[in-house]
Design an enzyme around this catalytic site. Structure first.
Site, PDB file in Angstrom:
ATOM      1  N   LYS A   1       0.857  -1.186   0.000  1.00 41.46           N
ATOM      2  CA  LYS A   1       0.000   0.000   0.000  1.00 41.46           C
ATOM      3  C   LYS A   1       0.891   1.234   0.000  1.00 41.46           C
ATOM      4  O   LYS A   1       2.051   1.214   0.434  1.00 41.46           O
ATOM      5  CB  LYS A   1      -0.936   0.021   1.211  1.00 41.46           C
ATOM      6  CG  LYS A   1      -0.249   0.002   2.589  1.00 41.46           C
ATOM      7  CD  LYS A   1       0.214   1.350   3.095  1.00 41.46           C
ATOM      8  CE  LYS A   1       0.826   1.251   4.497  1.00 41.46           C
ATOM      9  NZ  LYS A   1       1.500   2.520   4.915  1.00 41.46           N
TER      10      LYS A   1
ATOM     11  N   ASP B   1      -2.780  -1.385  10.569  1.00 37.62           N
ATOM     12  CA  ASP B   1      -2.917  -1.414   9.110  1.00 37.62           C
ATOM     13  C   ASP B   1      -3.554  -2.703   8.592  1.00 37.62           C
ATOM     14  O   ASP B   1      -4.008  -2.757   7.445  1.00 37.62           O
ATOM     15  CB  ASP B   1      -1.549  -1.255   8.430  1.00 37.62           C
ATOM     16  CG  ASP B   1      -1.042   0.179   8.463  1.00 37.62           C
ATOM     17  OD1 ASP B   1      -1.796   1.071   8.906  1.00 37.62           O
ATOM     18  OD2 ASP B   1       0.115   0.397   8.064  1.00 37.62           O
TER      19      ASP B   1
END
Length: 295
Positions: free
Chosen positions: A12, A137
């Site tokens: 990401k 996350d």
């Protein structure tokens, strides 16, 4: 023996990252835009009948018992009471300490694969709540699509992002997240933004509040940002150390890659709109259960 091979764990990028406050327990309040990209680690998962969780390969600097893939498997096993085990083989391509979410993504892909192979039947929301125990996350990588995130990163709303290419530089250092968040110089009072403003509000500076601290502590990060800024809006992702810049055309990204100095590892990646595990899991993936169209 039931198994899934080549399960993707995508990286990401944080298209921006603002620190808007701090909770009483010391955790920082954030706003960020999470962008999935097609650079991945890959995981092979094989079901064991004896209940043992085994990582089958060595990863430098990461003992098996502390590896997030092992911890994720054991967490799912304990939570569901599953009597099965797994052999886990992880092929790392994402840098550790780079801010691209490699360990968190690996953990999420482990949960996705084992929820499927063990037939534990957890839905997306329950799997995301469970994953929060592994790191802030990890729920994002189970969300299934790009997201605007708030809280400590776990409050997620779907976000449509531009279809672009990225050039990513690895400055050659691992940035420890605690060192960044504990720095006195860190800005902790950025004014909150609205999801509707991203990315179109030209008056808003879409920055990474952690970047100034990381650059001061690690000159290598600053040097990479300065170099890549020749070609566009270069910034650091997460708490570092990787830096990136977006390009509309793949050919433009390719041209920049040719210019990157030899002292840095560099690569290009394409923006994704959906998690690539959807294709691997087919009609039994948790995102279809959640009503998402994953094309």
């Amino acid at each position: 023996m039931r198994r899934l091979d080549n399960c993707p764990a995508p990286a990401k990028l944080n298209l921006f990252l603002h620190v808007t406050g701090r909770r009483a327990d010391g955790y920082h309040l954030l706003q960020t835009a999470f962008q999935l990209i097609d650079r991945c680690d890959y995981l092979d998962v094989e079901v064991r009948e004896d209940g043992q969780i085994c990582r089958t390969n060595d990863i430098e600097g990461v003992p098996a018992d502390s590896d997030l893939i092992v911890r994720a498997a054991r967490l799912l096993q304990t939570h569901t009471g599953c009597q099965l085990g797994a052999n886990l083989t992880l092929r790392k391509h994402l840098p550790m300490g780079g801010g691209v979410g490699g360990g968190s993504s690996d953990a999420a892909t482990t949960l996705l694969a084992l929820n499927h192979l063990w037939e534990t039947g957890l839905q997306r929301e329950e799997l995301m709540r469970l994953a929060l125990q592994l790191g802030a996350d990890v729920p994002f990588f189970l969300f299934g699509e790009n997201a605007f995130a708030e809280g400590v990163g776990e409050e997620l709303q779907a976000l449509t992002t531009p279809d672009v290419w990225f050039v990513v530089l690895e400055p050659g250092v691992q940035v420890p997240t605690p060192a960044i968040f504990s720095a006195k110089e860190l800005t902790r009072d950025t004014k909150p933004v609205r999801i509707a403003d991203f990315p179109g509000d030209a008056k808003q500076t879409w920055k990474n509040d952690l970047q100034t601290v990381a650059c001061a502590l690690f000159p290598q990060v600053d040097a990479a940002i300065q170099w890549l800024s020749q070609y566009g809006d270069a910034k650091m992702t997460g708490s570092g150390s990787c830096v990136f810049c977006a390009f509309v055309e793949e050919s433009a990204a390719e041209q920049v890659l040719k210019q990157v100095p030899d002292r840095w590892v560099s690569w290009k990646a394409k923006a994704l709109s959906r998690h690539p595990m959807a294709q691997k899991l087919g009609s039994k993936n948790i995102w279809l259960e959640a009503g998402l169209t994953l094309k």
